[in-house]
Design an enzyme around this catalytic site. Sequence first.
Site, PDB file in Angstrom:
ATOM      1  N   MET A   1       0.847  -1.199   0.000  1.00  0.00           N
ATOM      2  CA  MET A   1       0.000   0.000   0.000  1.00  0.00           C
ATOM      3  C   MET A   1       0.885   1.253   0.000  1.00  0.00           C
ATOM      4  O   MET A   1       0.434   2.337   0.373  1.00  0.00           O
ATOM      5  CB  MET A   1      -0.933  -0.017   1.202  1.00  0.00           C
TER       6      MET A   1
ATOM      7  N   HIS B   1       9.216  -3.635   3.334  1.00  0.00           N
ATOM      8  CA  HIS B   1       8.795  -3.787   1.933  1.00  0.00           C
ATOM      9  C   HIS B   1      10.010  -4.096   1.056  1.00  0.00           C
ATOM     10  O   HIS B   1       9.961  -4.975   0.190  1.00  0.00           O
ATOM     11  CB  HIS B   1       8.157  -2.497   1.403  1.00  0.00           C
TER      12      HIS B   1
ATOM     13  N   GLN C   1     -10.410  -2.676   2.318  1.00  0.00           N
ATOM     14  CA  GLN C   1      -9.942  -3.388   3.514  1.00  0.00           C
ATOM     15  C   GLN C   1      -9.902  -2.519   4.766  1.00  0.00           C
ATOM     16  O   GLN C   1      -9.516  -2.964   5.834  1.00  0.00           O
ATOM     17  CB  GLN C   1      -8.573  -4.013   3.265  1.00  0.00           C
TER      18      GLN C   1
ATOM     19  N   SER D   1       6.742  -0.341   9.901  1.00  0.00           N
ATOM     20  CA  SER D   1       5.352  -0.258   9.465  1.00  0.00           C
ATOM     21  C   SER D   1       5.143   1.115   8.844  1.00  0.00           C
ATOM     22  O   SER D   1       5.726   2.109   9.315  1.00  0.00           O
ATOM     23  CB  SER D   1       4.415  -0.418  10.667  1.00  0.00           C
ATOM     24  N   SER D   2       4.318   1.172   7.812  1.00  0.00           N
ATOM     25  CA  SER D   2       4.026   2.477   7.197  1.00  0.00           C
ATOM     26  C   SER D   2       3.396   3.409   8.228  1.00  0.00           C
ATOM     27  O   SER D   2       3.583   4.622   8.181  1.00  0.00           O
ATOM     28  CB  SER D   2       3.073   2.291   6.019  1.00  0.00           C
ATOM     29  N   ARG D   3       2.661   2.822   9.161  1.00  0.00           N
ATOM     30  CA  ARG D   3       1.969   3.644  10.163  1.00  0.00           C
ATOM     31  C   ARG D   3       2.939   4.278  11.167  1.00  0.00           C
ATOM     32  O   ARG D   3       2.566   5.223  11.853  1.00  0.00           O
ATOM     33  CB  ARG D   3       0.912   2.813  10.896  1.00  0.00           C
TER      34      ARG D   3
HETATM   35  P1  AMP Z   1       1.442  -3.046   3.466  1.00  0.00           P
HETATM   36  O1  AMP Z   1       2.002  -2.007   2.536  1.00  0.00           O
HETATM   37  O2  AMP Z   1       1.400  -2.620   4.879  1.00  0.00           O
HETATM   38  O3  AMP Z   1       0.165  -3.650   2.948  1.00  0.00           O
HETATM   39  O4  AMP Z   1       2.514  -4.236   3.439  1.00  0.00           O
HETATM   40  C1  AMP Z   1       2.896  -4.854   2.240  1.00  0.00           C
HETATM   41  C2  AMP Z   1       3.633  -6.121   2.572  1.00  0.00           C
HETATM   42  O5  AMP Z   1       4.799  -5.822   3.332  1.00  0.00           O
HETATM   43  C3  AMP Z   1       2.783  -7.088   3.418  1.00  0.00           C
HETATM   44  O6  AMP Z   1       2.947  -8.412   2.924  1.00  0.00           O
HETATM   45  C4  AMP Z   1       3.389  -6.931   4.791  1.00  0.00           C
HETATM   46  O7  AMP Z   1       3.255  -8.080   5.601  1.00  0.00           O
HETATM   47  C5  AMP Z   1       4.836  -6.656   4.462  1.00  0.00           C
HETATM   48  N1  AMP Z   1       5.488  -5.988   5.592  1.00  0.00           N
HETATM   49  C6  AMP Z   1       4.993  -4.936   6.292  1.00  0.00           C
HETATM   50  N2  AMP Z   1       5.828  -4.620   7.307  1.00  0.00           N
HETATM   51  C7  AMP Z   1       6.863  -5.495   7.237  1.00  0.00           C
HETATM   52  C8  AMP Z   1       8.046  -5.676   8.017  1.00  0.00           C
HETATM   53  N3  AMP Z   1       8.317  -4.906   9.070  1.00  0.00           N
HETATM   54  N4  AMP Z   1       8.899  -6.675   7.669  1.00  0.00           N
HETATM   55  C9  AMP Z   1       8.615  -7.468   6.589  1.00  0.00           C
HETATM   56  N5  AMP Z   1       7.519  -7.340   5.827  1.00  0.00           N
HETATM   57  C10 AMP Z   1       6.648  -6.366   6.141  1.00  0.00           C
END
Ligand code: AMP
Length: 281
Positions: free
Chosen positions: A30, A37, A61, A185-187
């Site tokens: 996202m 990522h 979602q 985390s993006s957050r």
């Molecule tokens: P998102 O952009 O939050 O939907 O995450 C995209 C992908 O990156 C998802 O498969 C997440 O599980 C993975 N992801 C998010 N945070 C991490 C992290 N800290 N380490 C590894 N993978 C991550």
Amino acid sequence: MRHFTTVSGIQNYLREQKLNHNSIGLVPTMGALHEGHSSLVKASLSENDITVTSIFINPVQFDNVEDFKRYPQTLESDLIELQKLGNTVVFIPSQQEMYPEKTILRLEFGSLQQEMEGKFREGHFNGVGIVVGKLFNIIKPDKAYFGQKDLQQYAVINQLVKDFSFDVKLRCMPILREDDGLAFSSRNQRLDAKGRTEAIILYKSLELAKDLIVEKVSIEEIIVKVQNLFGQSTVDLEYFEIVDPVSLMPIQSYNTQTNIALCIAGRVGKIRLIDNMIISK
Ligand code: AMP
């Protein structure tokens, strides 16, 4: 680096790649990219001829409009980051492109969505299943990369692949953490300095629980000890669950033969963070 915004554009490109027998890896995101990522993109680059990273904030979602509206958007720096990682293809569709019509189909994942995120985020896994199913059909990847960070999401997608017979191999990649242990985390970008310091309690709780498991402390006692830790913090504990890493059902007891997943979610002010740790036998 190539980027596409339309389904037909990326499909035409990938059709040609498939004719040339190039394998395709997909990394759905996202955006607001971080090192977690990047680790998925790097894994895909090393295992496939073509890596497609999708950047799409999927409205379906989100159960909370505010969370959706405030989700960080950093497209320019995301593209710079991807460019640094290597020769990737980026798919950045608009909402209209992904959802030209309102989706009627509803996905329900039974016991996999009963606990944890499913309990706290109404309709979340329906939205995840719909968007990932669409991406699998659009990109037709040989492999798709997801993070263990979203353990329940991985379980749900694994089920989606089985139930719809998607011809894709799933890869679940380890959680990447900042130096003090906070999972990327993006957050995290939305945390202020105080929140960022406080957020570490999620990781600390997982470490505490892991140590208590080594000491063979009972599940009940571990849960109380983690709850007590939050008693001294401004972070609100949403859930802390000790579950079977495959079924995701809470376990009542464990022994040296049991794999265990420790899963946690908390709110730092309005910002919701999740984390987990798998303890293998
Ligand atoms: P998102 O952009 O939050 O939907 O995450 C995209 C992908 O990156 C998802 O498969 C997440 O599980 C993975 N992801 C998010 N945070 C991490 C992290 N800290 N380490 C590894 N993978 C991550």
